[in-house]
Structure formats: structure tokens, C-alpha cells
Design a protein around this motif. Structure first.
Motif, PDB file in Angstrom:
ATOM      1  N   ILE A   1       0.831  -1.205   0.000  1.00 28.73           N
ATOM      2  CA  ILE A   1       0.000   0.000   0.000  1.00 28.73           C
ATOM      3  C   ILE A   1       0.866   1.256   0.000  1.00 28.73           C
ATOM      4  N   LEU A   2       1.954   1.246   0.768  1.00 28.78           N
ATOM      5  CA  LEU A   2       2.864   2.396   0.772  1.00 28.78           C
ATOM      6  C   LEU A   2       3.455   2.628  -0.623  1.00 28.78           C
ATOM      7  N   GLY A   3       3.812   1.555  -1.309  1.00 25.43           N
ATOM      8  CA  GLY A   3       4.321   1.680  -2.669  1.00 25.43           C
ATOM      9  C   GLY A   3       3.279   2.252  -3.611  1.00 25.43           C
ATOM     10  N   GLN A   4       2.035   1.807  -3.456  1.00 27.93           N
ATOM     11  CA  GLN A   4       0.960   2.335  -4.289  1.00 27.93           C
ATOM     12  C   GLN A   4       0.707   3.799  -3.993  1.00 27.93           C
ATOM     13  N   ILE A   5       0.822   4.182  -2.723  1.00 23.41           N
ATOM     14  CA  ILE A   5       0.628   5.588  -2.341  1.00 23.41           C
ATOM     15  C   ILE A   5       1.694   6.459  -2.988  1.00 23.41           C
ATOM     16  N   GLU A   6       2.937   6.019  -2.942  1.00 23.85           N
ATOM     17  CA  GLU A   6       4.010   6.800  -3.564  1.00 23.85           C
ATOM     18  C   GLU A   6       3.808   6.914  -5.071  1.00 23.85           C
ATOM     19  N   ALA A   7       3.392   5.819  -5.701  1.00 24.77           N
ATOM     20  CA  ALA A   7       3.130   5.859  -7.140  1.00 24.77           C
ATOM     21  C   ALA A   7       1.972   6.810  -7.443  1.00 24.77           C
ATOM     22  N   GLN A   8       0.947   6.789  -6.610  1.00 25.88           N
ATOM     23  CA  GLN A   8      -0.211   7.658  -6.835  1.00 25.88           C
ATOM     24  C   GLN A   8       0.149   9.119  -6.599  1.00 25.88           C
ATOM     25  N   LYS A   9       1.060   9.375  -5.658  1.00 21.08           N
ATOM     26  CA  LYS A   9       1.513  10.757  -5.444  1.00 21.08           C
ATOM     27  C   LYS A   9       2.212  11.289  -6.692  1.00 21.08           C
ATOM     28  N   SER A  10       2.973  10.436  -7.363  1.00 21.94           N
ATOM     29  CA  SER A  10       3.625  10.896  -8.593  1.00 21.94           C
ATOM     30  C   SER A  10       2.588  11.125  -9.698  1.00 21.94           C
ATOM     31  N   VAL A  11       1.520  10.321  -9.718  1.00 23.51           N
ATOM     32  CA  VAL A  11       0.444  10.535 -10.688  1.00 23.51           C
ATOM     33  C   VAL A  11      -0.245  11.873 -10.413  1.00 23.51           C
ATOM     34  N   VAL A  12      -0.487  12.157  -9.128  1.00 29.41           N
ATOM     35  CA  VAL A  12      -1.119  13.427  -8.752  1.00 29.41           C
ATOM     36  C   VAL A  12      -0.233  14.597  -9.166  1.00 29.41           C
ATOM     37  N   ALA A  13       1.071  14.467  -8.937  1.00 31.57           N
ATOM     38  CA  ALA A  13       1.995  15.540  -9.320  1.00 31.57           C
ATOM     39  C   ALA A  13       1.986  15.758 -10.835  1.00 31.57           C
ATOM     40  N   THR A  14       1.946  14.674 -11.591  1.00 35.14           N
ATOM     41  CA  THR A  14       1.885  14.784 -13.045  1.00 35.14           C
ATOM     42  C   THR A  14       0.587  15.457 -13.488  1.00 35.14           C
ATOM     43  N   CYS A  15      -0.514  15.076 -12.854  1.00 32.96           N
ATOM     44  CA  CYS A  15      -1.805  15.695 -13.184  1.00 32.96           C
ATOM     45  C   CYS A  15      -1.803  17.188 -12.848  1.00 32.96           C
ATOM     46  N   GLU A  16      -1.169  17.551 -11.734  1.00 34.25           N
ATOM     47  CA  GLU A  16      -1.083  18.969 -11.368  1.00 34.25           C
ATOM     48  C   GLU A  16      -0.257  19.752 -12.385  1.00 34.25           C
ATOM     49  N   GLU A  17       0.837  19.146 -12.866  1.00 34.14           N
ATOM     50  CA  GLU A  17       1.649  19.805 -13.890  1.00 34.14           C
ATOM     51  C   GLU A  17       0.857  19.973 -15.185  1.00 34.14           C
ATOM     52  N   THR A  18       0.122  18.936 -15.563  1.00 29.68           N
ATOM     53  CA  THR A  18      -0.698  18.998 -16.770  1.00 29.68           C
ATOM     54  C   THR A  18      -1.758  20.078 -16.640  1.00 29.68           C
ATOM     55  N   LEU A  19      -2.373  20.158 -15.468  1.00 26.86           N
ATOM     56  CA  LEU A  19      -3.387  21.181 -15.242  1.00 26.86           C
ATOM     57  C   LEU A  19      -2.789  22.582 -15.340  1.00 26.86           C
ATOM     58  N   ALA A  20      -1.593  22.766 -14.808  1.00 25.70           N
ATOM     59  CA  ALA A  20      -0.938  24.074 -14.890  1.00 25.70           C
ATOM     60  C   ALA A  20      -0.636  24.444 -16.346  1.00 25.70           C
ATOM     61  N   ILE A  21      -0.192  23.477 -17.126  1.00 23.89           N
ATOM     62  CA  ILE A  21       0.080  23.723 -18.550  1.00 23.89           C
ATOM     63  C   ILE A  21      -1.206  24.096 -19.278  1.00 23.89           C
ATOM     64  N   ARG A  22      -2.265  23.333 -19.003  1.00 26.04           N
ATOM     65  CA  ARG A  22      -3.551  23.608 -19.661  1.00 26.04           C
ATOM     66  C   ARG A  22      -4.103  24.966 -19.243  1.00 26.04           C
ATOM     67  N   ARG A  23      -3.893  25.339 -17.989  1.00 26.72           N
ATOM     68  CA  ARG A  23      -4.352  26.653 -17.513  1.00 26.72           C
ATOM     69  C   ARG A  23      -3.621  27.762 -18.253  1.00 26.72           C
ATOM     70  N   ASN A  24      -2.319  27.587 -18.461  1.00 27.56           N
ATOM     71  CA  ASN A  24      -1.550  28.589 -19.202  1.00 27.56           C
ATOM     72  C   ASN A  24      -2.016  28.684 -20.651  1.00 27.56           C
ATOM     73  N   LEU A  25      -2.330  27.534 -21.266  1.00 25.43           N
ATOM     74  CA  LEU A  25      -2.839  27.557 -22.637  1.00 25.43           C
ATOM     75  C   LEU A  25      -4.179  28.282 -22.704  1.00 25.43           C
ATOM     76  N   LEU A  26      -5.007  28.090 -21.690  1.00 27.29           N
ATOM     77  CA  LEU A  26      -6.290  28.792 -21.659  1.00 27.29           C
ATOM     78  C   LEU A  26      -6.085  30.296 -21.503  1.00 27.29           C
ATOM     79  N   LYS A  27      -5.136  30.679 -20.664  1.00 29.41           N
ATOM     80  CA  LYS A  27      -4.827  32.104 -20.512  1.00 29.41           C
ATOM     81  C   LYS A  27      -4.354  32.703 -21.836  1.00 29.41           C
ATOM     82  N   GLN A  28      -3.522  31.955 -22.549  1.00 33.52           N
ATOM     83  CA  GLN A  28      -3.049  32.428 -23.852  1.00 33.52           C
ATOM     84  C   GLN A  28      -4.213  32.577 -24.832  1.00 33.52           C
TER      85      GLN A  28
END
Length: 114
Positions: free
Chosen positions: A71-98
Motif C-alpha cells: 500500500i505504501l508503494g501504491q501511495i508513492e506511485a499515486q503521489k507521482s500521478v497526482v503531481a503529473t496531473c497537477e503539472e498537466t493542469l498548470a500547462i492547460r491553464r496557461n494555454l487557456l490564458k493564452q
């Protein structure tokens, strides 16, 4: 600028903005799903045997089969997925601003050229 050209550009910019809004919405949904899965994994870890109510046999089996470590391994993997999703959201937000900036610039150009 010709009226037909202005209409065409306005439509193109509006489509670009709409596409950016949809992409950002999808990224937000992915982020929400990833965070929900992370919360579920953390809840599963908290519910895992390890408290004082469990007897030695249950704790021994849990440790032997590595449920908590899995479960700890899955949590760490999911945290990296969340971080990737946050980065993607930030990129998409910038594209929307543009896209909004392009739309505003086009409105100003069309207004000054009339």
C-alpha cells in the motif's frame, strides 16, 4: 482588416479557447480522480492491521505478505500521478490564458481597424 477575415479569425480564436477550456476541464477531472484514489489508498493504509486491537497472528500475516508495504508503494506511485496531473493542469491553464489573451487581442485589433 476585411470583415470576412475578422469573422474567420474570431471563429478560430473562439474554437481555440473552447478547446483549451475542454482540455483544462479534462485535466481537472483527472486530477480529482487521482486525488480521490490517493485518499482511498491512504484510508486503506490507516485501516490496515497495525493497531493494538490486532492479535499477533494477524500482524504476523500482514507483515509476512507485505500488505502495508504494498500500500505504501501504491501511495508513492499515486503521489507521482497526482503531481503529473497537477503539472498537466498548470500547462492547460496557461494555454487557456493564452487563448483568452489571443481573443482579447483580436477584439482590440478588429475594433481599431473598423
Amino acid at each position: 482588416m476585411k470583415p470576412k477575415t475578422a469573422r474567420t479569425l474570431t471563429k478560430l480564436v473562439a474554437l481555440r479557447r473552447q478547446n483549451a477550456e475542454q482540455a483544462m476541464g479534462q485535466a481537472k477531472m483527472s486530477l480529482d480522480e487521482a486525488k480521490a484514489k490517493l485518499a482511498a489508498l491512504e484510508a486503506e493504509l490507516r485501516a490496515a492491521p497495525g493497531g493494538t486491537e490486532q492479535d499477533y497472528a494477524a500482524l504476523s500475516l500482514s507483515d509476512r505478505f507485505g500488505n502495508s508495504q504494498r500500500i505504501l508503494g501504491q501511495i508513492e506511485a499515486q503521489k507521482s500521478v497526482v503531481a503529473t496531473c497537477e503539472e498537466t493542469l498548470a500547462i492547460r491553464r496557461n494555454l487557456l490564458k493564452q487563448a483568452f489573451g489571443s481573443e482579447q487581442s483580436l477584439k482590440e485589433i478588429v475594433a481599431t481597424r473598423k
